[in-house]
Write an enzyme that holds these catalytic residues in place. Structure first.
Site, PDB file in Angstrom:
ATOM      1  N   ASP A  49       1.041  -1.062  -0.261  1.00 15.22           N
ATOM      2  CA  ASP A  49       0.072  -0.268   0.072  1.00 15.22           C
ATOM      3  C   ASP A  49       0.903   1.201   0.133  1.00 15.22           C
ATOM      4  O   ASP A  49       1.577   1.861   1.110  1.00 15.22           O
ATOM      5  CB  ASP A  49      -1.055  -0.134   1.298  1.00 15.22           C
ATOM      6  CG  ASP A  49      -1.758   1.051   1.585  1.00 15.22           C
ATOM      7  OD1 ASP A  49      -1.701   2.221   0.416  1.00 15.22           O
ATOM      8  OD2 ASP A  49      -2.293   1.473   2.799  1.00 15.22           O
ATOM      9  N   LYS A  58       3.057  12.324  -3.185  1.00 15.53           N
ATOM     10  CA  LYS A  58       1.455  10.915  -4.163  1.00 15.53           C
ATOM     11  C   LYS A  58       0.948  11.726  -4.923  1.00 15.53           C
ATOM     12  O   LYS A  58       0.487  11.749  -5.642  1.00 15.53           O
ATOM     13  CB  LYS A  58       1.151  10.327  -2.804  1.00 15.53           C
ATOM     14  CG  LYS A  58       0.232   9.194  -3.820  1.00 15.53           C
ATOM     15  CD  LYS A  58       0.056   8.110  -2.892  1.00 15.53           C
ATOM     16  CE  LYS A  58      -1.565   7.026  -3.478  1.00 15.53           C
ATOM     17  NZ  LYS A  58      -2.161   6.023  -2.226  1.00 15.53           N
ATOM     18  N   GLU A 107      -7.132   1.209  -4.634  1.00 14.71           N
ATOM     19  CA  GLU A 107      -6.551   0.661  -3.624  1.00 14.71           C
ATOM     20  C   GLU A 107      -8.083  -0.089  -2.223  1.00 14.71           C
ATOM     21  O   GLU A 107      -8.101  -0.447  -1.910  1.00 14.71           O
ATOM     22  CB  GLU A 107      -7.018   2.852  -2.954  1.00 14.71           C
ATOM     23  CG  GLU A 107      -4.992   2.353  -3.270  1.00 14.71           C
ATOM     24  CD  GLU A 107      -5.001   3.945  -2.728  1.00 14.71           C
ATOM     25  OE1 GLU A 107      -5.877   4.864  -2.540  1.00 14.71           O
ATOM     26  OE2 GLU A 107      -3.604   4.511  -3.100  1.00 14.71           O
ATOM     27  N   ASP A 156     -13.518   5.096   1.006  1.00 12.24           N
ATOM     28  CA  ASP A 156     -12.067   4.457   1.306  1.00 12.24           C
ATOM     29  C   ASP A 156     -11.031   6.398   1.450  1.00 12.24           C
ATOM     30  O   ASP A 156     -11.016   7.117  -0.248  1.00 12.24           O
ATOM     31  CB  ASP A 156     -10.735   3.865   0.124  1.00 12.24           C
ATOM     32  CG  ASP A 156      -9.816   4.075   0.193  1.00 12.24           C
ATOM     33  OD1 ASP A 156      -8.472   4.600   1.151  1.00 12.24           O
ATOM     34  OD2 ASP A 156      -8.484   3.092  -0.494  1.00 12.24           O
TER      35      ASP A 156
END
Length: 567
Positions: A6, A68, A145, A168
């Site tokens: 992850d 990211k 994800e 999420d």
């Protein structure tokens, strides 16, 4: 050996599938989460993880976080004399996870399944794949994800489940997926999301609220001093937000120029100020339900994933949106990594997963720019023609036919786009394919364009000219992922002084002590300073047992001062 990773905005984690179950792998500090942070130390070494994150408030110009969000943009970050692309910084985090996994498993780890936000576009996915390759992995698959979280939720008891929704909300991105489990098949029916919405944005809300009460006169004067103040301010905002997840009010506290500044923030004020962010959670949910052909009352469950879902204001917003309480049975920080490990087990054909299969979807529409005539005969350019619609099950292949529009035309250019806008130029340009055609009157030459999308969401384009039987093939690429470039960047990173894994606990303790020294005043600050000097002296003597003993004493003192440490 293959692992699941992850790769998060705030924290990352690595897991493996063995003994019939997914298992999280601790890092060198014995922690299951590794902060996605990189910092350049004074001695030129690169620190990764908690040692780097703890330097953010003390050395903001030498520390990078939240990179990211820059994946696929080409924007760079300067640390000392070196310039890094977001995928280079991500590769350093991935390489650290790789070393941790190899130390824990006692074997070389060469392959990985890496998670990405469901709404990452093609450029962002390719950047993530490159980061893994630079770190030394063979990236077997990118997995969305929420799909990974659905795997963790969907197979833990091997029961069939009616469609459920995975909500999420992580540190930097928000994803929604509608999933169904039947006969060992985990089927993703639709995905949607927002790549610019996460816990960091809620931290911004806390920062704005605090500024209404606290405003050191010279804090925003600009330059390096302002950068340092901003880092201190942001760290305090995150601590305050996390406290508001457990209490009705929290102290926002910083020490600046030797003075303590404190403001009391309430959960009610925080929720009111965060209302625009909470409203943004609604659209991706509605889009995923609409694309999946479902109503909210037909969902069997709403599963919360991602650290930001711990916030009561988010859970209340989800409850209001669906008219029922969500399911928080999965660990919000661990679910995605555990699901990635399940996918790694599927790739490795683990016997415990023989009856489990996964289907995923393409989250964006893929198509080309074309020209078309309206009902009055007028020619319009920049028209987006979808070939693969969003939320189509992958892997898949679709084709569309086009014709020349000009007499004696010698070539056709296909601009390949990703997005949902009617005008092609308002979408994301992925690549351009140009093919030669024979000179014929307009409309006589046909070109068949076929898009093939794999399970990782990567695209291959084939253009066939039937009249000549010629076919042109292209794996869509933005042009910087060739093997020579990857090798060169891997070598450049390898040449840097990376902090050894075994010394990470010492670096983490020192970075935390320096941060705490700036955060406290009076006797507490003096005690920290004395302990740091003693610890430095022991480090200089290079006596492992003495170092370990004093490090534990230092950490115990800091734990007592700070209370329970947050991650």
């Amino acid at each position: 050996m293959i692992v699941g990773i992850d790769l998060g905005t705030t924290n990352s984690a690595v897991a493996c599938f063995r003994n019939g179950a997914p298992e999280l792998i601790p890092n060198a500090l014995g922690e299951l989460l590794t902060p996605s942070a990189v910092s350049l130390a004074d001695d030129g070494q690169l620190l990764v993880g908690r040692p780097a994150r703890d330097r953010q408030s003390t050395h903001p110009a030498q520390t990078a976080t939240v990179f990211k969000r820059l994946m696929g943009t080409g924007r760079t970050t300067q640390l000392g004399r070196h310039t890094y692309l977001p995928e280079d910084l991500s590769a350093l985090v991935l390489a650290s996870l790789k070393r941790d996994a190899e130390a824990y498993l006692g074997a070389a780890v060469t392959h990985a399944v890496i998670t990405v936000p469901a709404y990452f576009n093609d450029r962002q996915r390719k950047a993530t794949r490159r980061a893994g390759e630079i770190a030394g992995f063979t990236v077997d698959r990118l997995i969305n994800e929420p799909t990974a979280a659905a795997l963790a939720y969907g197979i833990h008891d091997r029961q069939d489940r009616e469609p459920f929704l995975v909500f999420d909300l992580g540190g930097g991105t928000f994803d929604v997926s509608v999933v169904e489990v039947f006969d060992g098949v985990v089927e993703v029916r639709a995905s949607a999301g927002d790549n610019r919405l996460g816990g960091e944005d809620f931290n911004d809300v806390v920062m704005r609220l605090a500024r209404e009460t606290i405003d050191p006169a010279d804090a925003l004067a600009g330059g390096a001093r302002a950068d340092r103040f901003e880092a201190v301010w942001r760290a305090a905002a995150e601590r305050c937000r996390r406290t508001l997840s457990e209490a009705e009010e929290a102290l926002f506290r910083i020490v600046w120029d030797g003075k303590e500044h404190v403001a009391t923030l309430t959960a009610h004020a925080f929720e009111a100020a965060a209302e625009p962010l909470l409203h943004r959670l609604r659209d991706p949910v509605l889009r995923s339900l609409r694309d999946g052909g479902l109503r909210s009352d037909s969902l069997s469950d709403i599963v919360l994933v991602g650290g930001a879902t711990r916030m009561p204001i988010v859970r209340r917003a989800v409850t209001r949106l669906f008219g029922r309480f969500p399911n928080a049975s999965l660990h919000p920080d661990h679910a995605v990594a555990l699901g990635a490990a399940v996918q790694a087990g599927l790739k490795a054909r683990d016997a415990a997963l023989e009856e489990v299969r996964l289907t995923d979807v393409c989250p964006f529409t893929l198509g080309v720019a074309a020209a078309d005539h309206d009902t009055f005969g007028n020619l319009h350019h920049d028209v987006f023609v979808p070939i693969i619609e969003r939320n189509s099950v992958v892997p898949l292949s679709r084709s569309h036919g086009f014709q020349t529009i000009v007499d004696r035309q010698t070539k056709i250019q296909f601009q390949i786009y990703q997005g949902e806008a009617r005008r092609a130029s308002d979408n994301v340009l992925l690549d351009t394919v140009e093919v030669a055609v024979p000179r014929r009157p307009a409309g006589e030459v046909r070109a068949d364009v076929r898009f093939s999308c794999d399970a990782s969401g990567l695209l291959e384009v084939d253009v066939t000219i039937p009249i000549t039987q010629q076919t042109f093939q292209r794996v869509v690429s933005e042009g910087d992922g060739d093997a020579d470039t990857l090798d060169a960047r891997r070598s450049a990173l390898a040449a840097l002084k990376i902090h050894p894994r075994e010394a990470a606990p010492n670096a983490a303790a020192m970075a935390r002590a320096e941060r705490c020294y700036e955060s406290f005043l009076g006797d507490q600050r003096e005690r920290i300073g004395q302990m740091v000097m003693a610890f430095q002296a022991v480090l200089d003597r290079q006596e492992p047992h003495a170092i370990a003993d004093l490090r534990r004493e230092l950490e115990a003192m800091l734990d007592a001062m700070e209370g329970e440490r947050f991650l």
